[in-house]
Write a protein that holds these residues in place. Structure first.
Motif, mmCIF file in Angstrom:
data_model
loop_
_atom_site.group_PDB
_atom_site.id
_atom_site.type_symbol
_atom_site.label_atom_id
_atom_site.label_comp_id
_atom_site.label_asym_id
_atom_site.label_seq_id
_atom_site.Cartn_x
_atom_site.Cartn_y
_atom_site.Cartn_z
ATOM 1 N N HIS A 7 0.834 -1.201 0.000
ATOM 2 C CA HIS A 7 0.000 0.000 0.000
ATOM 3 C C HIS A 7 0.870 1.254 0.000
ATOM 4 C CE1 HIS A 7 -3.495 2.485 0.971
ATOM 5 N NE2 HIS A 7 -2.688 3.122 1.782
ATOM 6 N N VAL A 8 0.467 2.250 -0.777
ATOM 7 C CA VAL A 8 1.149 3.535 -0.837
ATOM 8 C C VAL A 8 0.137 4.608 -0.444
ATOM 9 C CG1 VAL A 8 2.337 5.177 -2.341
ATOM 10 C CG2 VAL A 8 2.645 2.730 -2.708
ATOM 11 N N ASP A 9 0.488 5.441 0.517
ATOM 12 C CA ASP A 9 -0.406 6.527 0.921
ATOM 13 C C ASP A 9 -0.348 7.651 -0.102
ATOM 14 O OD1 ASP A 9 -1.391 5.433 3.313
ATOM 15 O OD2 ASP A 9 0.438 6.012 4.367
ATOM 16 N N ILE A 10 -1.517 8.029 -0.587
ATOM 17 C CA ILE A 10 -1.624 9.111 -1.565
ATOM 18 C C ILE A 10 -2.655 10.102 -1.051
ATOM 19 C CG2 ILE A 10 -2.211 9.722 -3.944
ATOM 20 C CD1 ILE A 10 -1.488 6.814 -4.670
ATOM 21 N N ALA A 11 -2.275 11.355 -0.992
ATOM 22 C CA ALA A 11 -3.194 12.399 -0.542
ATOM 23 C C ALA A 11 -4.344 12.529 -1.549
ATOM 24 C CB ALA A 11 -2.462 13.723 -0.401
ATOM 25 N N PRO A 12 -5.565 12.701 -1.046
ATOM 26 C CA PRO A 12 -6.723 12.819 -1.947
ATOM 27 C C PRO A 12 -6.582 13.948 -2.969
ATOM 28 C CG PRO A 12 -7.454 12.507 0.306
ATOM 29 C CD PRO A 12 -5.968 12.703 0.356
ATOM 30 N N ASP A 13 -5.975 15.064 -2.577
ATOM 31 C CA ASP A 13 -5.828 16.174 -3.527
ATOM 32 C C ASP A 13 -4.852 15.831 -4.645
ATOM 33 O OD1 ASP A 13 -3.776 16.298 -1.525
ATOM 34 O OD2 ASP A 13 -3.341 18.367 -2.110
ATOM 35 N N ARG A 14 -3.858 15.029 -4.345
ATOM 36 C CA ARG A 14 -2.895 14.586 -5.363
ATOM 37 C C ARG A 14 -3.593 13.656 -6.367
ATOM 38 N NH1 ARG A 14 2.610 14.951 -5.427
ATOM 39 N NH2 ARG A 14 3.782 13.298 -6.410
ATOM 40 N N LEU A 15 -4.363 12.714 -5.853
ATOM 41 C CA LEU A 15 -5.109 11.809 -6.714
ATOM 42 C C LEU A 15 -6.090 12.587 -7.597
ATOM 43 C CD1 LEU A 15 -5.627 8.889 -7.543
ATOM 44 C CD2 LEU A 15 -7.187 8.691 -5.618
ATOM 45 N N GLN A 16 -6.736 13.581 -7.033
ATOM 46 C CA GLN A 16 -7.667 14.395 -7.806
ATOM 47 C C GLN A 16 -6.939 15.184 -8.898
ATOM 48 O OE1 GLN A 16 -11.092 14.295 -7.641
ATOM 49 N NE2 GLN A 16 -10.830 15.389 -9.566
ATOM 50 N N ARG A 17 -5.743 15.653 -8.610
ATOM 51 C CA ARG A 17 -4.963 16.381 -9.625
ATOM 52 C C ARG A 17 -4.638 15.461 -10.801
ATOM 53 N NH1 ARG A 17 -0.982 18.099 -6.598
ATOM 54 N NH2 ARG A 17 0.574 16.585 -7.251
ATOM 55 N N TRP A 18 -4.301 14.193 -10.502
ATOM 56 C CA TRP A 18 -4.022 13.238 -11.576
ATOM 57 C C TRP A 18 -5.274 12.959 -12.388
ATOM 58 C CZ3 TRP A 18 -1.346 9.478 -7.702
ATOM 59 C CH2 TRP A 18 -0.079 9.966 -7.376
ATOM 60 N N ARG A 19 -6.404 12.828 -11.709
ATOM 61 C CA ARG A 19 -7.672 12.608 -12.429
ATOM 62 C C ARG A 19 -7.988 13.791 -13.333
ATOM 63 N NH1 ARG A 19 -10.545 11.166 -7.186
ATOM 64 N NH2 ARG A 19 -10.075 8.988 -6.900
ATOM 65 N N ASP A 20 -7.805 15.000 -12.814
ATOM 66 C CA ASP A 20 -8.063 16.206 -13.606
ATOM 67 C C ASP A 20 -7.160 16.247 -14.837
ATOM 68 O OD1 ASP A 20 -9.957 16.940 -11.709
ATOM 69 O OD2 ASP A 20 -8.650 18.421 -10.728
ATOM 70 N N ALA A 21 -5.902 15.857 -14.656
ATOM 71 C CA ALA A 21 -4.967 15.831 -15.789
ATOM 72 C C ALA A 21 -5.434 14.820 -16.828
ATOM 73 C CB ALA A 21 -3.565 15.490 -15.300
ATOM 74 N N ALA A 22 -5.883 13.657 -16.375
ATOM 75 C CA ALA A 22 -6.350 12.624 -17.303
ATOM 76 C C ALA A 22 -7.554 13.114 -18.107
ATOM 77 C CB ALA A 22 -6.695 11.344 -16.541
ATOM 78 N N VAL A 23 -8.455 13.809 -17.447
ATOM 79 C CA VAL A 23 -9.628 14.359 -18.138
ATOM 80 C C VAL A 23 -9.185 15.430 -19.131
ATOM 81 C CG1 VAL A 23 -11.730 15.719 -17.816
ATOM 82 C CG2 VAL A 23 -11.253 13.785 -16.310
ATOM 83 N N ALA A 24 -8.246 16.274 -18.733
ATOM 84 C CA ALA A 24 -7.758 17.345 -19.618
ATOM 85 C C ALA A 24 -7.090 16.780 -20.869
ATOM 86 C CB ALA A 24 -6.775 18.244 -18.864
ATOM 87 N N LEU A 25 -6.537 15.581 -20.765
ATOM 88 C CA LEU A 25 -5.873 14.958 -21.913
ATOM 89 C C LEU A 25 -6.865 14.410 -22.932
ATOM 90 C CD1 LEU A 25 -3.002 13.127 -20.023
ATOM 91 C CD2 LEU A 25 -2.762 15.088 -21.577
ATOM 92 N N GLY A 26 -8.131 14.416 -22.610
ATOM 93 C CA GLY A 26 -9.153 13.936 -23.547
ATOM 94 C C GLY A 26 -8.979 12.466 -23.855
ATOM 95 N N GLU A 27 -9.129 12.113 -25.138
ATOM 96 C CA GLU A 27 -9.012 10.709 -25.549
ATOM 97 C C GLU A 27 -7.646 10.136 -25.209
ATOM 98 O OE1 GLU A 27 -10.357 9.408 -29.385
ATOM 99 O OE2 GLU A 27 -11.844 11.009 -29.431
ATOM 100 N N ALA A 28 -6.608 10.956 -25.269
ATOM 101 C CA ALA A 28 -5.255 10.487 -24.954
ATOM 102 C C ALA A 28 -5.135 10.064 -23.494
ATOM 103 C CB ALA A 28 -4.232 11.578 -25.262
ATOM 104 N N GLY A 29 -6.018 10.542 -22.641
ATOM 105 C CA GLY A 29 -5.978 10.205 -21.226
ATOM 106 C C GLY A 29 -6.898 9.070 -20.823
ATOM 107 N N THR A 30 -7.515 8.401 -21.786
ATOM 108 C CA THR A 30 -8.461 7.329 -21.477
ATOM 109 C C THR A 30 -7.820 6.212 -20.660
ATOM 110 O OG1 THR A 30 -9.762 7.824 -23.449
ATOM 111 C CG2 THR A 30 -10.060 5.643 -22.458
ATOM 112 N N ALA A 31 -6.697 5.705 -21.113
ATOM 113 C CA ALA A 31 -6.028 4.618 -20.377
ATOM 114 C C ALA A 31 -5.606 5.088 -18.989
ATOM 115 C CB ALA A 31 -4.820 4.111 -21.159
ATOM 116 N N LEU A 32 -5.160 6.318 -18.888
ATOM 117 C CA LEU A 32 -4.770 6.868 -17.594
ATOM 118 C C LEU A 32 -5.964 6.930 -16.651
ATOM 119 C CD1 LEU A 32 -2.770 8.148 -15.645
ATOM 120 C CD2 LEU A 32 -3.130 10.336 -16.832
ATOM 121 N N ARG A 33 -7.111 7.359 -17.146
ATOM 122 C CA ARG A 33 -8.317 7.397 -16.314
ATOM 123 C C ARG A 33 -8.662 6.007 -15.791
ATOM 124 N NH1 ARG A 33 -9.821 10.924 -20.293
ATOM 125 N NH2 ARG A 33 -11.263 9.472 -21.283
#
Length: 82
Positions: A7-33
């Motif tokens: 297990h790796v502790d990840i702050a919720p705001d950090r995880l949300q930033r990654w999700r936001d980046a994946a959404v911003a990438l559009g189709e290119a971020g599908t696998a990341l999402r």
């Protein structure tokens, strides 16, 4: 338990930033999402590494600001996985 499944502790705001980046990438971020869903359910080094690979893939198929976003996201994921 093997180290890569630990297990790796990840702050919720950090995880949300990654999700936001994946959404911003559009189709290119599908696998990341998709991989970030696994990270949310099981934040292990293994799942972080898979998400980082998806972000690196997005980096190869984007340009400009999107490529930079994918690179930053991949780097953060790689650092947290190590």
């Amino acid at each position: 338990m093997p180290e890569h499944l630990a297990h790796v502790d990840i702050a919720p705001d950090r995880l949300q930033r990654w999700r936001d980046a994946a959404v911003a990438l559009g189709e290119a971020g599908t696998a990341l999402r998709i991989e970030l869903h696994s990270v949310t359910d099981d934040p292990s080094r293994h799942n972080l590494t898979r998400a980082a690979r998806a972000a690196r893939y997005a980096e190869t198929i984007t340009t400009g600001e999107f490529q930079q976003t994918a690179n930053i996201t991949a780097t953060e994921l790689e650092n947290d996985a190590s």
